[in-house]
Design a protein around this motif. Structure first.
Motif, PDB file in Angstrom:
ATOM      1  N   SER A  18      15.291   6.017  -5.692  1.00 45.47           N
ATOM      2  CA  SER A  18      14.685   7.129  -4.962  1.00 45.47           C
ATOM      3  C   SER A  18      15.738   8.129  -4.500  1.00 45.47           C
ATOM      4  O   SER A  18      15.542   9.346  -4.582  1.00 45.47           O
ATOM      5  N   PHE A  34       8.272  13.608  -2.734  1.00 46.19           N
ATOM      6  CA  PHE A  34       7.445  12.469  -2.332  1.00 46.19           C
ATOM      7  C   PHE A  34       6.619  11.941  -3.510  1.00 46.19           C
ATOM      8  O   PHE A  34       6.433  10.730  -3.643  1.00 46.19           O
ATOM      9  N   VAL A  68      -0.411   9.947  -2.403  1.00 43.30           N
ATOM     10  CA  VAL A  68       0.771  10.802  -2.256  1.00 43.30           C
ATOM     11  C   VAL A  68       0.794  11.884  -3.329  1.00 43.30           C
ATOM     12  O   VAL A  68       1.157  13.037  -3.054  1.00 43.30           O
ATOM     13  N   GLN A  93      13.291  13.258   3.368  1.00 42.96           N
ATOM     14  CA  GLN A  93      12.278  12.756   2.427  1.00 42.96           C
ATOM     15  C   GLN A  93      12.441  11.258   2.190  1.00 42.96           C
ATOM     16  O   GLN A  93      11.457  10.519   2.154  1.00 42.96           O
ATOM     17  N   SER A 150       9.606   8.547   3.449  1.00 44.35           N
ATOM     18  CA  SER A 150       8.922   7.818   2.373  1.00 44.35           C
ATOM     19  C   SER A 150       9.141   6.313   2.435  1.00 44.35           C
ATOM     20  O   SER A 150       8.636   5.578   1.563  1.00 44.35           O
ATOM     21  N   TRP A 196       0.374  11.423   6.906  1.00 42.14           N
ATOM     22  CA  TRP A 196       1.479  10.463   6.912  1.00 42.14           C
ATOM     23  C   TRP A 196       1.245   9.288   7.844  1.00 42.14           C
ATOM     24  O   TRP A 196       1.724   8.177   7.571  1.00 42.14           O
TER      25      TRP A 196
END
Length: 271
Positions: free
Chosen positions: A18, A50, A75, A126, A130, A205
């Motif tokens: 990621s 995301f 998402v 981010q 996440s 979120w």
């Protein structure tokens, strides 16, 4: 799926992938911003990052497949809509005053400053926000009473998407009418909260976190939606917008009758 890996070992591989994805995404986005002379293109990459992490989590995660698919879909729907909205909103426009002010306070618009203050900051944010998606992708099934938590989280996501989508559509129609030039948008959802899009984002979120929290140890990632809410309310969202909007005629009266963030019926004001 990460073959042969489970638990925190699988999480380590996923979170590393990621971080690499975000580094590449923001590197490319910064190059585009430098070429066109404005760095608000980073806002287009916000939702896209995301989506990328959610897809990576679906592919690489060894955890519950149903929940991986659910989070990937939720998402992706949210991030794709936001990416398109920010692209349309910024296309053909100049630099966002927020970034101009940020760079001026930070010593100029050299690439090193731009990379640290805008792109690295957003990329790290981010990754942190996440974490519920990443952790959820490597843990087991949602069972028993925790299914209720998953359902409630999905419902909160729906509520948030409705506020974001409807609020943005109402504002777009309002601005498209020449008769509303110079007026304050105080209709529809904008009469219940001054920031329906930011409230919707926060709800999305918190909903995603509840889905992740439906399987241990997803609940431990609670600081991620807290951070997102902080960004939306205090750091880069509603607070900065309020500062610029407060100079417009009629905005003070709008503030008096309309909730700042959480929706509620507008207050009646004396004539």
């Amino acid at each position: 799926m990460i073959s042969g890996l489970h638990g925190w070992a699988a999480f380590g591989v996923l979170t590393g992938a990621s971080l690499i994805l975000l580094a590449v995404l923001h590197g490319v986005t910064m190059a585009i911003g430098h070429r066109i002379g404005r760095y608000n293109v980073v806002d287009v990459a916000w939702g896209l990052g995301f989506v990328g992490i959610a897809v990576l989590s679906l592919i690489l995660g060894p955890g519950d497949l149903g929940r991986r698919w659910l989070l990937a879909v939720l998402v992706t729907v949210w991030g794709s809509r936001l990416t398109w909205h920010m692209y349309v909103k910024s296309a053909g426009k100049g630099e966002d005053p927020r970034y101009t002010e940020l760079l001026s306070r930070s010593g100029g618009d050299g690439l090193g400053v731009v990379a640290r203050k805008i792109f690295a900051t957003q990329g790290i944010s981010q990754w942190f926000v996440s974490l519920p998606i990443q952790v959820s992708a490597v843990v087991g099934r949602t069972e028993g009473i925790w299914i209720v938590v998953l359902v409630v989280g999905s419902g909160l996501w729906v509520l948030g998407m409705a506020f974001e989508t409807v609020g943005d559509a109402q504002l777009r129609r309002f601005k498209a009418d020449p008769a509303n030039k110079g007026e304050i948008m105080d209709r529809g959802l904008w009469s219940w909260t001054r920031h329906p899009n930011y409230f919707g984002d926060a709800s999305v979120w918190w909903g995603l976190w509840l889905v992740a929290a439906s399987a241990w140890p997803g609940v431990l990632t609670v600081l991620s939606p807290v951070a997102m809410t902080y960004f939306l309310v205090y750091a880069t969202g509603a607070r900065l917008l309020e500062e610029s909007m407060s100079r417009r005629p009629g905005y003070a009266a709008y503030q008096e009758r309309t909730s700042y963030f959480l929706p509620r019926p507008p207050r009646r004001t004396l004539p």
